[in-house]
Design an enzyme around this catalytic site. Structure first.
Site, PDB file in Angstrom:
ATOM      1  N   LYS A  11       0.662  -1.187  -0.021  1.00  9.51           N
ATOM      2  CA  LYS A  11       0.070  -0.164  -0.145  1.00  9.51           C
ATOM      3  C   LYS A  11       0.973   1.248  -0.150  1.00  9.51           C
ATOM      4  O   LYS A  11       1.986   1.067   0.486  1.00  9.51           O
ATOM      5  CB  LYS A  11      -0.952   0.095   1.233  1.00  9.51           C
ATOM      6  CG  LYS A  11      -0.311   0.038   2.428  1.00  9.51           C
ATOM      7  CD  LYS A  11       0.051   1.393   3.128  1.00  9.51           C
ATOM      8  CE  LYS A  11       0.893   1.397   4.483  1.00  9.51           C
ATOM      9  NZ  LYS A  11       1.518   2.492   4.934  1.00  9.51           N
ATOM     10  N   GLY A 109       7.842   1.140   4.672  1.00  9.07           N
ATOM     11  CA  GLY A 109       6.451   2.029   4.955  1.00  9.07           C
ATOM     12  C   GLY A 109       5.485   1.289   3.690  1.00  9.07           C
ATOM     13  O   GLY A 109       4.362   2.034   3.568  1.00  9.07           O
ATOM     14  N   GLY A 112       4.008  -4.386   4.300  1.00 10.87           N
ATOM     15  CA  GLY A 112       4.133  -5.919   3.754  1.00 10.87           C
ATOM     16  C   GLY A 112       3.658  -6.901   4.767  1.00 10.87           C
ATOM     17  O   GLY A 112       2.936  -7.811   4.639  1.00 10.87           O
ATOM     18  N   SER A 114       2.098  -6.265   7.288  1.00 14.73           N
ATOM     19  CA  SER A 114       0.532  -6.258   7.966  1.00 14.73           C
ATOM     20  C   SER A 114      -0.520  -6.881   6.678  1.00 14.73           C
ATOM     21  O   SER A 114      -1.395  -7.493   7.091  1.00 14.73           O
ATOM     22  CB  SER A 114       0.173  -4.824   7.973  1.00 14.73           C
ATOM     23  OG  SER A 114       0.689  -4.422   9.232  1.00 14.73           O
ATOM     24  N   SER A 115      -0.063  -6.746   5.587  1.00 18.41           N
ATOM     25  CA  SER A 115      -0.748  -7.234   4.440  1.00 18.41           C
ATOM     26  C   SER A 115      -0.587  -8.674   4.471  1.00 18.41           C
ATOM     27  O   SER A 115      -1.599  -9.467   4.403  1.00 18.41           O
ATOM     28  CB  SER A 115      -0.096  -6.694   3.239  1.00 18.41           C
ATOM     29  OG  SER A 115      -1.065  -7.088   2.053  1.00 18.41           O
ATOM     30  N   ASP A 147      -2.158  -1.408  10.888  1.00 20.61           N
ATOM     31  CA  ASP A 147      -2.474  -1.524   9.637  1.00 20.61           C
ATOM     32  C   ASP A 147      -3.324  -2.651   9.002  1.00 20.61           C
ATOM     33  O   ASP A 147      -3.687  -2.694   8.014  1.00 20.61           O
ATOM     34  CB  ASP A 147      -1.172  -1.585   8.645  1.00 20.61           C
ATOM     35  CG  ASP A 147      -0.716   0.088   8.661  1.00 20.61           C
ATOM     36  OD1 ASP A 147      -1.401   1.051   9.137  1.00 20.61           O
ATOM     37  OD2 ASP A 147       0.609   0.266   8.195  1.00 20.61           O
TER      38      ASP A 147
END
Length: 298
Positions: A11, A109, A112, A114-115, A147
């Site tokens: 993101k 930032g 990665g 969190s995704s 996140d």
């Protein structure tokens, strides 16, 4: 044996505002977040216990995954934590073998980790046939990281609170970008940059509101670059000389405007024109900076 595959996109924060400091020590934020097609891929199979097996694809040299020991075994990775939390919260009796194919640079930032955690919750929800809703998964994700709830939904969202409140908005029309990794070594990056935040940096959500208006149907989704905002750019420019050096260098090459991706140090150039982004990427040839062409995805 059943197999489930989940894509974990990176993101960028099109806006990132800090509204104020909370009583619990965290900060309230308001951010317009957008997923892009730099992705990790996670594959899940039934197993008697939880096991995470990593692979690496196109990562910069010396890019290490958090929680990786010398035997290449992920013992404290967010994927493992997400799987264990889901198992404990639902009482599921078995486990999973999880292959984590990493392509998103870590500590940049781009979100990665969190995704990956969100993709783990989604994938195991299917594999284990738990039938949890997106809202259920987002609530669990908030226990893992700020996140993670956003990545349960993805696309274009307004994120508030400390990151756990997610409002899905109409996905913006496809934009193109060049994501550039600045070679800044920053141990304990997030805690460090937040330590520099003071009331001077606070805002009230006005940057996010203006951006959403520019991206809306009444404005055609173009000419939005002037509304991009990341409060941490102010911190970086005053506290880290190397950041200003690289931004000046990129601008001297004709690459502008450049914005910080999340808590950095990755930066991005974004445009409605694929050709413009390709031109920017050609300008970076020979610079020694790792860079990626990406597009926004729902």
């Amino acid at each position: 044996m059943e197999m489930i595959c989940e894509i974990a996109p990176a993101k960028v924060n099109l806006t990132l505002e800090i509204i104020g400091r909370r009583d619990d020590g965290y900060h309230d934020i308001e951010s317009v977040m957008q997923t892009i097609d730099i992705c990790d891929v996670l594959t899940f199979w039934e197993n008697e216990w939880i096991q995470v097996v990593p692979e690496y694809s196109g990562l910069p040299a010396k890019d290490m995954l958090f929680g990786e020991d010398k035997n290449n075994y992920l013992f404290d990775n967010l994927v493992y934590k997400a799987a264990l939390l889901l198992k404990e919260e639902t009482g599921y009796s078995s486990g999973a073998l999880i292959n984590l194919r990493k392509s998103i640079p870590s500590a940049a930032g781009l979100g990665g980790g969190s995704s990956d955690a969100a993709a783990t919750l989604r994938g195991l929800n299917q594999l284990w046939k738990l039938n949890l809703s997106q809202d259920d998964l987002a609530q669990l994700g908030a226990k893992i990281g700020s996140d993670v709830p956003y990545f349960i939904y993805g696309g274009t969202c307004v994120v508030t609170g400390r990151g756990e409140k997610v409002k899905k908005v109409k996905d913006l029309k496809t934009k193109w970008m060049t994501v550039i990794l600045l070679p800044l070594a920053m141990p304990n990056k997030t805690a460090k940059i937040y330590s520099y935040i003071n009331p001077y940096h606070y805002s009230g959500g006005e940057y996010s509101s203006r951006l959403l208006d520019k991206l809306g149907p009444n404005n055609g989704g173009n000419n939005f670059q002037s509304e991009l905002f990341n409060v941490f750019e102010r911190v970086y420019s005053t506290q880290f000389k190397q950041f200003s050096y690289w931004i000046d260098k990129l601008q001297s090459m004709g690459i502008a405007p450049i914005h910080l991706a999340g808590s950095g140090p990755a930066v991005y150039f974004i445009s409605s024109s694929r050709e413009k982004v390709r031109d920017i990427t050609r300008l970076l040839e020979g610079s020694g900076l790792s860079n990626y062409v990406a597009r926004t995805v729902p």
